[in-house]
Enzyme design. Structure first.
Site, mmCIF file in Angstrom:
data_model
loop_
_atom_site.group_PDB
_atom_site.id
_atom_site.type_symbol
_atom_site.label_atom_id
_atom_site.label_comp_id
_atom_site.label_asym_id
_atom_site.label_seq_id
_atom_site.Cartn_x
_atom_site.Cartn_y
_atom_site.Cartn_z
ATOM 1 N N ALA A 14 0.869 -1.173 0.000
ATOM 2 C CA ALA A 14 0.000 0.000 0.000
ATOM 3 C C ALA A 14 0.908 1.224 0.000
ATOM 4 O O ALA A 14 2.056 1.162 0.452
ATOM 5 C CB ALA A 14 -0.883 -0.021 1.230
ATOM 6 N N GLY A 65 0.671 -5.003 0.982
ATOM 7 C CA GLY A 65 -0.524 -5.124 0.144
ATOM 8 C C GLY A 65 -0.232 -5.751 -1.211
ATOM 9 O O GLY A 65 -1.140 -6.310 -1.846
ATOM 10 N N GLU A 102 -0.336 -9.351 -0.578
ATOM 11 C CA GLU A 102 -1.749 -9.680 -0.336
ATOM 12 C C GLU A 102 -2.527 -9.749 -1.654
ATOM 13 O O GLU A 102 -3.398 -10.610 -1.817
ATOM 14 C CB GLU A 102 -2.355 -8.653 0.624
ATOM 15 C CG GLU A 102 -1.727 -8.773 2.012
ATOM 16 C CD GLU A 102 -2.223 -7.732 2.979
ATOM 17 O OE1 GLU A 102 -1.886 -6.546 2.786
ATOM 18 O OE2 GLU A 102 -2.941 -8.069 3.911
ATOM 19 N N GLU A 127 4.537 -4.985 7.305
ATOM 20 C CA GLU A 127 3.669 -4.004 7.968
ATOM 21 C C GLU A 127 4.093 -3.693 9.402
ATOM 22 O O GLU A 127 4.009 -2.548 9.851
ATOM 23 C CB GLU A 127 2.206 -4.487 7.960
ATOM 24 C CG GLU A 127 1.513 -4.304 6.622
ATOM 25 C CD GLU A 127 1.679 -5.466 5.654
ATOM 26 O OE1 GLU A 127 2.595 -6.291 5.848
ATOM 27 O OE2 GLU A 127 0.892 -5.536 4.691
HETATM 28 N N1 CO8 Z 1 4.530 3.303 -0.744
HETATM 29 C C1 CO8 Z 1 4.877 4.474 -1.312
HETATM 30 N N2 CO8 Z 1 6.007 4.654 -2.023
HETATM 31 C C2 CO8 Z 1 6.810 3.569 -2.162
HETATM 32 C C3 CO8 Z 1 6.516 2.325 -1.617
HETATM 33 C C4 CO8 Z 1 5.302 2.198 -0.884
HETATM 34 N N3 CO8 Z 1 4.899 1.045 -0.360
HETATM 35 N N4 CO8 Z 1 7.519 1.468 -1.906
HETATM 36 C C5 CO8 Z 1 8.401 2.174 -2.635
HETATM 37 N N5 CO8 Z 1 7.978 3.431 -2.794
HETATM 38 C C6 CO8 Z 1 8.651 4.525 -3.531
HETATM 39 C C7 CO8 Z 1 9.832 5.060 -2.749
HETATM 40 O O1 CO8 Z 1 9.422 6.014 -1.779
HETATM 41 C C8 CO8 Z 1 10.634 5.699 -3.881
HETATM 42 O O2 CO8 Z 1 10.055 6.915 -4.238
HETATM 43 P P1 CO8 Z 1 10.962 8.271 -4.275
HETATM 44 O O3 CO8 Z 1 12.012 7.998 -5.302
HETATM 45 O O4 CO8 Z 1 9.976 9.317 -4.669
HETATM 46 O O5 CO8 Z 1 11.500 8.434 -2.911
HETATM 47 C C9 CO8 Z 1 10.405 4.733 -5.036
HETATM 48 O O6 CO8 Z 1 9.211 4.007 -4.718
HETATM 49 C C10 CO8 Z 1 11.526 3.713 -5.211
HETATM 50 O O7 CO8 Z 1 11.719 3.052 -3.974
HETATM 51 P P2 CO8 Z 1 13.138 2.968 -3.218
HETATM 52 O O8 CO8 Z 1 14.004 4.105 -3.612
HETATM 53 O O9 CO8 Z 1 12.862 2.777 -1.756
HETATM 54 O O10 CO8 Z 1 13.717 1.629 -3.865
HETATM 55 P P3 CO8 Z 1 14.770 0.638 -3.200
HETATM 56 O O11 CO8 Z 1 15.190 -0.290 -4.276
HETATM 57 O O12 CO8 Z 1 15.819 1.384 -2.452
HETATM 58 O O13 CO8 Z 1 13.909 -0.185 -2.107
HETATM 59 C C11 CO8 Z 1 12.016 -1.402 -1.303
HETATM 60 C C12 CO8 Z 1 12.865 -1.012 -2.523
HETATM 61 C C13 CO8 Z 1 12.812 -2.308 -0.382
HETATM 62 C C14 CO8 Z 1 10.816 -2.163 -1.842
HETATM 63 C C15 CO8 Z 1 11.581 -0.130 -0.536
HETATM 64 O O14 CO8 Z 1 11.025 0.797 -1.460
HETATM 65 C C16 CO8 Z 1 10.544 -0.390 0.526
HETATM 66 O O15 CO8 Z 1 10.875 -0.872 1.590
HETATM 67 N N6 CO8 Z 1 9.274 -0.050 0.241
HETATM 68 C C17 CO8 Z 1 8.206 -0.174 1.205
HETATM 69 C C18 CO8 Z 1 7.783 -1.604 1.334
HETATM 70 C C19 CO8 Z 1 6.703 -1.749 2.401
HETATM 71 O O16 CO8 Z 1 6.916 -1.499 3.563
HETATM 72 N N7 CO8 Z 1 5.513 -2.174 1.957
HETATM 73 C C20 CO8 Z 1 4.395 -2.404 2.866
HETATM 74 C C21 CO8 Z 1 3.545 -1.172 2.944
HETATM 75 S S1 CO8 Z 1 2.274 -1.345 4.170
HETATM 76 C C22 CO8 Z 1 1.061 -2.224 3.395
HETATM 77 O O17 CO8 Z 1 1.189 -2.629 2.283
HETATM 78 C C23 CO8 Z 1 -0.185 -2.416 4.195
HETATM 79 C C24 CO8 Z 1 -1.292 -3.090 3.359
HETATM 80 C C25 CO8 Z 1 -2.557 -3.167 4.148
HETATM 81 C C26 CO8 Z 1 -3.190 -1.809 4.317
HETATM 82 C C27 CO8 Z 1 -4.418 -1.915 5.149
HETATM 83 C C28 CO8 Z 1 -5.304 -0.714 5.055
HETATM 84 C C29 CO8 Z 1 -5.008 0.386 6.021
#
Ligand code: CO8
Length: 260
Positions: free
Chosen positions: A66, A111, A114, A134
């Protein structure tokens, strides 16, 4: 219908639905979820579509979860609404008569995992990574992940993934039963398509009934599941496809199913 965050391409009955926000690793905003809901309903109702493949745009991610930036600003009511929309999408995939294959080309996190788990099965690229991070953000999976993953791989491995927030490789995800098969990146969509085409050649009423039997049977006591299977089996004898399939066998020719 035009979507801002999705690409849909249908060739010979196989629709490929691509989440298309590669600059954010295809993270799911509320808008993406609403578009997914709309698109999936459309594909379910489109008589040209037989099987759906879900994948992510770009080389890096299927869906990295998400959208954390959007979630960070949500109040409790908005978060609840967001979770409900996401859960509707995940449940819709399970309720669709058409098979939905996840082709996981990169990160499938939160997500994103999921979403993949909501599909009927998962093929993955060797580059894919899976996780439910999460708890590292102070929340828990909210799109059915605690339920679907524990049912798929058992509670202990599911809890290890969820409690640690660690990522696992595609190979490990295969060993754990999350992923059916792992392919070199350039072969992923080709293989997903081959499998989709193999499914599409079958009696699609029967495939839909099989999906129904597996999904609903898992939530029943075994005896009720057997009875449910028998009733679905019986109903198929009212279909044209059953007559065609069995006649074709007797006549030593290929069946020409109409999905009726
Ligand atoms: N949300 C928003 N932006 C994201 C997300 C995300 N989940 N993942 C990556 N991005 C963005 C980064 O912010 C970045 O943007 P910018 O260049 O503008 O800063 C761009 O994508 C590229 O990402 P990275 O530079 O971080 O790329 P890396 O190769 O360094 O890292 C990763 C890749 C490891 C995947 C890293 O981006 C990361 O950890 N992302 C988050 C992963 C995460 O925690 N996902 C779980 C989110 S919570 C969730 O999904 C809950 C679902 C249920 C919701 C229930 C309802 C409330």
């Amino acid at each position: 219908m035009e979507f801002s965050n999705l690409l849909i391409e249908t060739v010979d009955g196989i629709a490929t639905l691509t989440v298309n926000r590669p600059q954010s690793l295809n993270a799911l905003t509320g808008e993406v979820l609403r578009e997914l809901e709309c698109a999936l309903y459309g594909l379910e109702l489109d008589p040209e579509v037989k099987v759906v493949i879900v994948t992510g745009a770009g080389e890096k991610a299927f869906v990295a979860g998400a959208d954390i930036k959007e979630m960070a600003a949500m109040d409790a009511c908005q978060a609840h609404e967001f979770a409900c929309t996401g859960q509707r999408v995940m449940q819709l995939i399970g309720q669709m008569k058409k098979p939905v294959i996840a082709a996981v080309n990169g990160f499938a996190l939160g997500g994103g995992l999921e979403l993949a788990l909501a599909c009927d099965f998962i093929y993955a690229s060797e580059k894919a990574k899976f996780g439910l991070p999460e708890v590292t953000l102070g929340v828990i999976p909210g799109f059915g992940g605690t339920q679907n993953l524990a049912r798929l791989i058992g509670p202990n491995r599911a809890k290890e993934l969820i409690f640690t927030g660690r990522m696992i490789s595609a190979v490990k995800a295969g060993e754990w039963g999350i992923v059916n098969e792992v392919f070199p990146p350039e072969e992923l969509l080709v293989k997903a398509r081959e499998t989709a085409e193999a499914i599409a050649r079958n009696g699609l009423k029967a495939v839909a009934s099989a999906k129904d039997a597996v999904a609903n049977g898992l939530n029943m006591a075994k005896g009720d599941g057997f009875r449910y299977e028998a009733s679905l089996f019986g109903v198929l004898f009212a279909s044209e496809d059953q007559k065609e399939g069995m006649a074709a066998f007797g006549e030593r020719r290929k069946a020409e199913f109409k999905g009726r």
